[in-house]
Write a protein that holds these residues in place. Structure first.
Motif, mmCIF file in Angstrom:
data_model
loop_
_atom_site.group_PDB
_atom_site.id
_atom_site.type_symbol
_atom_site.label_atom_id
_atom_site.label_comp_id
_atom_site.label_asym_id
_atom_site.label_seq_id
_atom_site.Cartn_x
_atom_site.Cartn_y
_atom_site.Cartn_z
ATOM 1 N N LEU A 168 28.422 45.756 34.853
ATOM 2 C CA LEU A 168 29.686 44.951 34.706
ATOM 3 C C LEU A 168 30.682 45.647 33.824
ATOM 4 C CD1 LEU A 168 31.361 42.451 34.956
ATOM 5 C CD2 LEU A 168 30.097 41.435 32.848
ATOM 6 N N GLU A 169 30.080 46.438 32.729
ATOM 7 C CA GLU A 169 31.204 47.132 31.649
ATOM 8 C C GLU A 169 31.784 48.502 32.609
ATOM 9 O OE1 GLU A 169 29.330 47.745 28.133
ATOM 10 O OE2 GLU A 169 29.378 45.577 27.603
ATOM 11 N N ILE A 170 31.066 48.901 33.697
ATOM 12 C CA ILE A 170 31.066 49.956 34.097
ATOM 13 C C ILE A 170 32.205 49.974 35.376
ATOM 14 C CG2 ILE A 170 30.358 52.177 35.335
ATOM 15 C CD1 ILE A 170 27.743 51.490 33.876
ATOM 16 N N ARG A 171 32.194 48.796 35.793
ATOM 17 C CA ARG A 171 32.891 48.472 37.122
ATOM 18 C C ARG A 171 34.596 48.852 36.886
ATOM 19 N NH1 ARG A 171 30.656 42.291 38.711
ATOM 20 N NH2 ARG A 171 28.555 43.153 38.874
ATOM 21 N N PRO A 172 35.205 48.675 35.752
ATOM 22 C CA PRO A 172 36.581 49.217 35.640
ATOM 23 C C PRO A 172 36.636 50.674 36.266
ATOM 24 C CG PRO A 172 36.172 47.734 33.967
ATOM 25 C CD PRO A 172 34.749 48.097 34.529
ATOM 26 N N LEU A 173 35.748 51.541 35.526
ATOM 27 C CA LEU A 173 35.818 52.945 35.838
ATOM 28 C C LEU A 173 35.550 53.084 37.348
ATOM 29 C CD1 LEU A 173 35.273 56.083 35.326
ATOM 30 C CD2 LEU A 173 33.239 55.614 34.767
ATOM 31 N N SER A 174 34.468 52.556 37.954
ATOM 32 C CA SER A 174 34.103 53.026 39.368
ATOM 33 C C SER A 174 35.338 52.614 40.275
ATOM 34 C CB SER A 174 32.631 52.349 39.706
ATOM 35 O OG SER A 174 32.750 50.717 39.466
ATOM 36 N N THR A 175 35.954 51.196 39.974
ATOM 37 C CA THR A 175 37.004 50.820 40.889
ATOM 38 C C THR A 175 38.070 51.582 40.673
ATOM 39 O OG1 THR A 175 36.280 48.431 40.512
ATOM 40 C CG2 THR A 175 38.426 48.644 41.223
ATOM 41 N N CYS A 211 22.235 51.921 32.192
ATOM 42 C CA CYS A 211 21.973 50.355 32.096
ATOM 43 C C CYS A 211 21.566 49.731 33.294
ATOM 44 C CB CYS A 211 22.805 49.864 31.166
ATOM 45 S SG CYS A 211 24.484 49.786 32.371
ATOM 46 N N ALA A 212 21.312 48.724 32.945
ATOM 47 C CA ALA A 212 20.926 47.824 34.297
ATOM 48 C C ALA A 212 21.748 46.930 34.637
ATOM 49 C CB ALA A 212 19.419 46.797 33.789
ATOM 50 N N ILE A 213 22.597 46.668 33.658
ATOM 51 C CA ILE A 213 23.999 45.892 34.142
ATOM 52 C C ILE A 213 25.159 46.669 34.349
ATOM 53 C CG2 ILE A 213 25.440 43.954 33.233
ATOM 54 C CD1 ILE A 213 23.102 43.104 31.407
ATOM 55 N N GLY A 216 33.750 49.093 44.205
ATOM 56 C CA GLY A 216 33.860 49.624 42.869
ATOM 57 C C GLY A 216 32.534 48.831 42.268
ATOM 58 N N ILE A 217 32.190 47.561 42.634
ATOM 59 C CA ILE A 217 30.847 47.152 42.146
ATOM 60 C C ILE A 217 29.761 47.541 42.865
ATOM 61 C CG2 ILE A 217 29.675 45.050 42.563
ATOM 62 C CD1 ILE A 217 32.341 43.150 42.495
ATOM 63 N N LEU A 218 29.907 47.784 44.218
ATOM 64 C CA LEU A 218 28.368 48.687 44.760
ATOM 65 C C LEU A 218 28.364 49.984 43.912
ATOM 66 C CD1 LEU A 218 27.739 48.510 48.241
ATOM 67 C CD2 LEU A 218 27.508 50.527 46.967
ATOM 68 N N LEU A 219 29.385 50.630 43.908
ATOM 69 C CA LEU A 219 28.840 52.054 43.268
ATOM 70 C C LEU A 219 29.035 52.079 41.694
ATOM 71 C CD1 LEU A 219 32.117 54.210 44.826
ATOM 72 C CD2 LEU A 219 29.522 54.309 44.967
ATOM 73 N N ALA A 220 29.429 50.861 40.993
ATOM 74 C CA ALA A 220 29.003 50.769 39.354
ATOM 75 C C ALA A 220 27.325 50.543 39.443
ATOM 76 C CB ALA A 220 29.724 49.568 38.961
ATOM 77 N N SER A 221 26.874 49.826 40.473
ATOM 78 C CA SER A 221 25.311 49.606 40.341
ATOM 79 C C SER A 221 24.561 50.400 41.101
ATOM 80 C CB SER A 221 25.086 47.997 40.915
ATOM 81 O OG SER A 221 25.405 48.182 42.432
ATOM 82 N N LYS A 222 25.024 51.239 41.893
ATOM 83 C CA LYS A 222 24.237 52.175 42.451
ATOM 84 C C LYS A 222 24.269 53.722 41.970
ATOM 85 C CE LYS A 222 22.668 49.260 45.738
ATOM 86 N NZ LYS A 222 21.354 48.983 45.979
ATOM 87 N N LEU A 223 25.500 53.842 41.343
ATOM 88 C CA LEU A 223 25.830 55.419 40.919
ATOM 89 C C LEU A 223 26.196 55.550 39.588
ATOM 90 C CD1 LEU A 223 26.242 58.202 41.442
ATOM 91 C CD2 LEU A 223 28.220 58.027 42.137
ATOM 92 N N PHE A 224 27.365 54.878 39.088
ATOM 93 C CA PHE A 224 27.819 54.789 37.824
ATOM 94 C C PHE A 224 27.242 54.413 36.673
ATOM 95 C CE2 PHE A 224 31.693 55.744 40.405
ATOM 96 C CZ PHE A 224 32.478 56.626 39.635
ATOM 97 N N ASN A 225 26.068 53.745 36.722
ATOM 98 C CA ASN A 225 25.086 53.103 35.643
ATOM 99 C C ASN A 225 23.946 53.973 35.857
ATOM 100 O OD1 ASN A 225 23.882 52.295 37.864
ATOM 101 N ND2 ASN A 225 23.191 50.348 37.050
#
Length: 325
Positions: free
Chosen positions: A244-251, A240-242, A274-283
């Motif tokens: 936010l919902e993935i940040r708990p996992l990445s953190t 997804c483009a957002i 966690g914020i950076l990895l959520a937007s660059k990888l986990f999403n």
């Protein structure tokens, strides 16, 4: 006139020899970074069977503007001393155009012991020392591309320094993270995330204590859904483009690699990572596909951004300070 013609021609001068491996090294590490944007001449692709090399080379050296990149290693120096060798004749032609308008001749130093023994046409010319990159097996292609584009000495050297800094930080991260190698594996069928470690049996990823105590996270960690129930090791990921919902996992994933970091400042670093990895990888992981996350992934995705570089640096500072000597 093509765009590459407007940008000028590049002539690659190197010890010809007969080694297929050497020629392919030139292709992979030099030519492939230049030929998409420049008219590049080198013997393997530009001199055909039946042609006279000296004639073809002379025509190429007549082009303007012209940048000549001399790949100076010990083979180059030895070949330059051999009377009648292809490189000797090439250097003689090069000597005739050095100093002409629109001509740049740049020695690229690839091995030690070359700077004091360059052949006559190259003596006293400003050279680019690529040894620090070569010695560490760091690719030199982008550095050579910057040079070909006409970047200043300061810009090119800054790029080299950045590559060396990233290399040293990666080595440092590897040294620390390899003490307890772990890999996270996400199961798309039930969204459980399992941690695999050499020092313990596999276990489900759950929020560390500091996340439960954090106002930033504690309000959501008790959620009980089919693809997000952290108390059961179930986490949400979705392409997804957002993020936010993935940040708990990445953190939580980042925290797994630095379990001893719990102070307020350290939590800030873990959250930022966690914020950076959520937007660059986990999403980028699709909701119905397996994902893995290793120390190498952590290091690579942080190092590849300026912000992430400094975050990783500070995480390692904190972790190393707490580690036994």
């Amino acid at each position: 006139m093509t765009e590459s013609d407007n940008r000028g021609s590049i002539f690659i001068s190197y010890a010809w020899g007969e080694s297929f491996e050497n020629k392919e090294w030139v292709r992979r590490h030099i030519v492939s970074y230049l030929d998409w944007n420049h008219d590049v001449f080198w013997d393997r692709d530009n001199i055909d069977y039946g042609e006279l090399p000296d004639v073809v080379i002379s025509k190429q050296l007549a082009k303007r503007p012209l940048t000549v990149l001399c790949l100076c290693d010990q083979d180059y120096l030895q070949s330059a001393k051999k009377e009648g060798s292809g490189l000797t004749r090439e250097l003689q032609m090069l000597a005739e155009i050095i100093g002409q308008p629109g001509v740049r001749v740049i020695p690229l130093i690839l091995e030690s012991g070359c700077t004091d023994h360059l052949p006559d046409p190259l003596i006293n010319r400003i050279y680019l020392n690529l040894q620090p990159l070569m010695q560490r097996n760091i690719d030199i292609g982008m550095t050579v591309a910057d040079l070909a584009e006409g970047c200043s000495q300061a810009v090119v050297q800054s790029g080299i320094n950045e590559k060396l800094g990233a290399f040293k930080l990666r080595e440092r991260a590897n040294t620390y993270l390899r003490k307890n190698p772990i890999t996270l594996w996400g199961n798309p069928q039930n969204h459980e995330v399992t941690v695999y470690s050499e020092e313990a049996a596999p276990y489900l990823l759950k929020p560390p204590k500091w996340m439960w105590e954090s106002d930033r996270w504690n309000y959501m960690l008790n959620d009980d859904g089919p693809i997000f129930c952290p108390t059961k090791g179930i986490w949400h990921w979705e392409y997804c483009a957002i993020s936010l919902e993935i940040r708990p996992l990445s953190t939580a994933a980042v925290s797994t690699f630095f379990p001893q970091l719990t102070s307020e400042d350290e939590q800030g670093l873990l959250n930022a990572a966690g914020i950076l990895l959520a937007s660059k990888l986990f999403n980028t992981f699709k909701i119905n596909e397996i994902f893995t996350f290793s120390a190498e992934d952590l290091t690579t995705y942080l190092i590849n951004s300026e912000e992430g570089f400094h975050i990783l640096e500070r995480l390692l500072d904190a972790a190393e300070a707490l580690s036994p000597a």
